[in-house]
Design an enzyme around this catalytic site. Structure first.
Site, PDB file in Angstrom:
ATOM      1  N   CYS A   3       0.773  -1.412  -0.167  1.00 51.24           N
ATOM      2  CA  CYS A   3      -0.040  -0.007  -0.039  1.00 51.24           C
ATOM      3  C   CYS A   3       0.795   1.196   0.123  1.00 51.24           C
ATOM      4  O   CYS A   3       1.836   1.396   0.923  1.00 51.24           O
ATOM      5  CB  CYS A   3      -0.898   0.180   1.131  1.00 51.24           C
ATOM      6  SG  CYS A   3      -1.873   1.656   1.505  1.00 51.24           S
ATOM      7  N   ASP A  29       0.127  16.647  -1.386  1.00 51.63           N
ATOM      8  CA  ASP A  29      -0.166  15.890  -2.562  1.00 51.63           C
ATOM      9  C   ASP A  29       1.002  15.931  -3.665  1.00 51.63           C
ATOM     10  O   ASP A  29       1.479  17.032  -3.970  1.00 51.63           O
ATOM     11  CB  ASP A  29      -1.602  15.885  -3.235  1.00 51.63           C
ATOM     12  CG  ASP A  29      -1.863  15.022  -4.240  1.00 51.63           C
ATOM     13  OD1 ASP A  29      -3.024  14.460  -3.889  1.00 51.63           O
ATOM     14  OD2 ASP A  29      -1.324  14.706  -5.419  1.00 51.63           O
ATOM     15  N   HIS A  45      -4.331   1.241   8.431  1.00 52.11           N
ATOM     16  CA  HIS A  45      -4.678   1.150   7.211  1.00 52.11           C
ATOM     17  C   HIS A  45      -6.310   0.650   7.280  1.00 52.11           C
ATOM     18  O   HIS A  45      -6.880  -0.084   7.936  1.00 52.11           O
ATOM     19  CB  HIS A  45      -4.131  -0.153   6.485  1.00 52.11           C
ATOM     20  CG  HIS A  45      -4.450  -0.398   5.083  1.00 52.11           C
ATOM     21  ND1 HIS A  45      -3.807   0.327   4.081  1.00 52.11           N
ATOM     22  CD2 HIS A  45      -5.434  -1.237   4.527  1.00 52.11           C
ATOM     23  CE1 HIS A  45      -4.528  -0.179   2.841  1.00 52.11           C
ATOM     24  NE2 HIS A  45      -5.663  -0.896   3.157  1.00 52.11           N
ATOM     25  N   ASN A  86     -12.643  10.579  -1.523  1.00 49.54           N
ATOM     26  CA  ASN A  86     -13.082   9.660  -2.892  1.00 49.54           C
ATOM     27  C   ASN A  86     -13.158   8.408  -2.319  1.00 49.54           C
ATOM     28  O   ASN A  86     -12.384   7.712  -1.571  1.00 49.54           O
ATOM     29  CB  ASN A  86     -11.998   9.675  -4.108  1.00 49.54           C
ATOM     30  CG  ASN A  86     -11.970  10.963  -4.750  1.00 49.54           C
ATOM     31  OD1 ASN A  86     -13.077  11.730  -4.870  1.00 49.54           O
ATOM     32  ND2 ASN A  86     -10.763  11.407  -5.022  1.00 49.54           N
ATOM     33  N   GLY A  92     -13.991   7.595  -7.682  1.00 52.29           N
ATOM     34  CA  GLY A  92     -12.548   7.872  -8.399  1.00 52.29           C
ATOM     35  C   GLY A  92     -11.382   7.816  -7.484  1.00 52.29           C
ATOM     36  O   GLY A  92     -10.287   8.351  -7.676  1.00 52.29           O
ATOM     37  N   HIS A  97      -6.114   3.454   0.417  1.00 51.32           N
ATOM     38  CA  HIS A  97      -5.951   3.591   1.814  1.00 51.32           C
ATOM     39  C   HIS A  97      -6.694   5.040   2.094  1.00 51.32           C
ATOM     40  O   HIS A  97      -6.410   6.013   1.560  1.00 51.32           O
ATOM     41  CB  HIS A  97      -4.321   3.794   1.977  1.00 51.32           C
ATOM     42  CG  HIS A  97      -4.147   4.169   3.713  1.00 51.32           C
ATOM     43  ND1 HIS A  97      -3.110   3.108   4.269  1.00 51.32           N
ATOM     44  CD2 HIS A  97      -4.377   4.876   4.277  1.00 51.32           C
ATOM     45  CE1 HIS A  97      -2.992   3.802   5.411  1.00 51.32           C
ATOM     46  NE2 HIS A  97      -3.659   4.939   5.537  1.00 51.32           N
ATOM     47  N   HIS A  99      -8.165   8.334   3.061  1.00 51.66           N
ATOM     48  CA  HIS A  99      -7.347   9.741   2.798  1.00 51.66           C
ATOM     49  C   HIS A  99      -8.473  10.641   2.612  1.00 51.66           C
ATOM     50  O   HIS A  99      -9.513  10.420   1.726  1.00 51.66           O
ATOM     51  CB  HIS A  99      -6.532   9.792   1.862  1.00 51.66           C
ATOM     52  CG  HIS A  99      -6.671   9.565   0.268  1.00 51.66           C
ATOM     53  ND1 HIS A  99      -6.782   8.168  -0.021  1.00 51.66           N
ATOM     54  CD2 HIS A  99      -6.873  10.002  -0.622  1.00 51.66           C
ATOM     55  CE1 HIS A  99      -6.973   8.267  -1.155  1.00 51.66           C
ATOM     56  NE2 HIS A  99      -7.029   9.389  -1.601  1.00 51.66           N
TER      57      HIS A  99
HETATM   58  P1  5GP Z   1      -7.460   9.371  -4.956  1.00 45.35           P
HETATM   59  O1  5GP Z   1      -7.727   9.657  -6.236  1.00 45.35           O
HETATM   60  O2  5GP Z   1      -7.147   8.143  -4.443  1.00 45.35           O
HETATM   61  O3  5GP Z   1      -8.647  10.101  -3.918  1.00 45.35           O
HETATM   62  O4  5GP Z   1      -6.171  10.378  -4.613  1.00 45.35           O
HETATM   63  C1  5GP Z   1      -4.833   9.867  -4.542  1.00 45.35           C
HETATM   64  C2  5GP Z   1      -3.846  10.925  -4.302  1.00 45.35           C
HETATM   65  O5  5GP Z   1      -2.860  10.599  -4.128  1.00 45.35           O
HETATM   66  C3  5GP Z   1      -4.007  11.768  -6.007  1.00 45.35           C
HETATM   67  O6  5GP Z   1      -4.169  13.011  -5.787  1.00 45.35           O
HETATM   68  C4  5GP Z   1      -2.289  11.436  -6.184  1.00 45.35           C
HETATM   69  O7  5GP Z   1      -1.687  12.746  -6.794  1.00 45.35           O
HETATM   70  C5  5GP Z   1      -1.886  11.371  -4.869  1.00 45.35           C
HETATM   71  N1  5GP Z   1      -0.490  10.601  -4.911  1.00 45.35           N
HETATM   72  C6  5GP Z   1      -0.093   9.333  -5.648  1.00 45.35           C
HETATM   73  N2  5GP Z   1       0.918   8.824  -5.261  1.00 45.35           N
HETATM   74  C7  5GP Z   1       1.591   9.930  -4.466  1.00 45.35           C
HETATM   75  C8  5GP Z   1       2.810   9.861  -3.864  1.00 45.35           C
HETATM   76  O8  5GP Z   1       3.632   8.917  -4.194  1.00 45.35           O
HETATM   77  N3  5GP Z   1       3.028  10.800  -3.082  1.00 45.35           N
HETATM   78  C9  5GP Z   1       2.126  11.903  -2.694  1.00 45.35           C
HETATM   79  N4  5GP Z   1       2.526  12.812  -1.906  1.00 45.35           N
HETATM   80  N5  5GP Z   1       0.918  12.016  -3.265  1.00 45.35           N
HETATM   81  C10 5GP Z   1       0.332  10.699  -4.256  1.00 45.35           C
HETATM   82 ZN    ZN Z   2      -2.385   1.565   3.784  1.00 51.34          ZN
END
Ligand code: 5GP
Ligand code: ZN
Length: 116
Positions: A3, A29, A45, A86, A92, A97, A99
């Site tokens: 993860c 992000d 988690h 999300n 989406g 995990h 967030h």
């Molecule tokens: P989701 O689409 O799952 O709601 O959001 C995932 C978020 O994680 C996205 O906005 C993406 O830019 C961010 N993200 C993906 N990989 C990484 C990473 O390795 N580091 C950081 N800081 N953010 C990440």
């Molecule tokens: Zn996790």
């Protein structure tokens, strides 16, 4: 567990940290869509909000309390901000995990639910 956010929490993958306590980590992000784009994640988690039982739901109140604190510390509390969670395929969610996205620093565009 494979993860991404657990690896960030464990320090295996670096992040730009904004806030940390024993239950929660907040970091910038990697692909910001606003001047402030902070992710707030529980250290425990959960795959998504749908996986959080009533017993564990206190973490969500704690996350909101942390977000209020971050908003004050970063200086965008008065101007306002948006919190996004999300969940699942249709929501989406890319990283499985739990967030919360915190967006701030500009007048944010309308999102789907507001579009007529
Ligand atoms: P989701 O689409 O799952 O709601 O959001 C995932 C978020 O994680 C996205 O906005 C993406 O830019 C961010 N993200 C993906 N990989 C990484 C990473 O390795 N580091 C950081 N800081 N953010 C990440
Ligand atoms: Zn996790």
């Amino acid at each position: 567990m494979d993860c991404l956010f657990c690896k960030i929490i464990d320090g295996e993958i670096p992040c730009s940290k904004v806030y940390e306590d024993e239950k929660v980590l907040a970091f910038n992000d990697i692909n910001p869509v606003a001047p402030y784009h902070i992710l707030v994640v529980p250290k425990k988690h959960f795959a998504s909000i749908a996986e959080v039982s009533d017993k564990d739901m206190g973490i969500v109140a704690h996350i909101h309390s942390v977000i209020n604190k971050i908003a004050i510390d970063e200086g965008f509390s008065n101007a306002g901000f948006r919190i996004i969670n999300n969940c699942g395929e249709d929501g989406g969610q890319e990283v499985k995990h739990l967030h919360y996205h915190v967006l701030a620093g500009k007048k944010l565009p309308l999102y789907e639910a507001e579009k007529k």
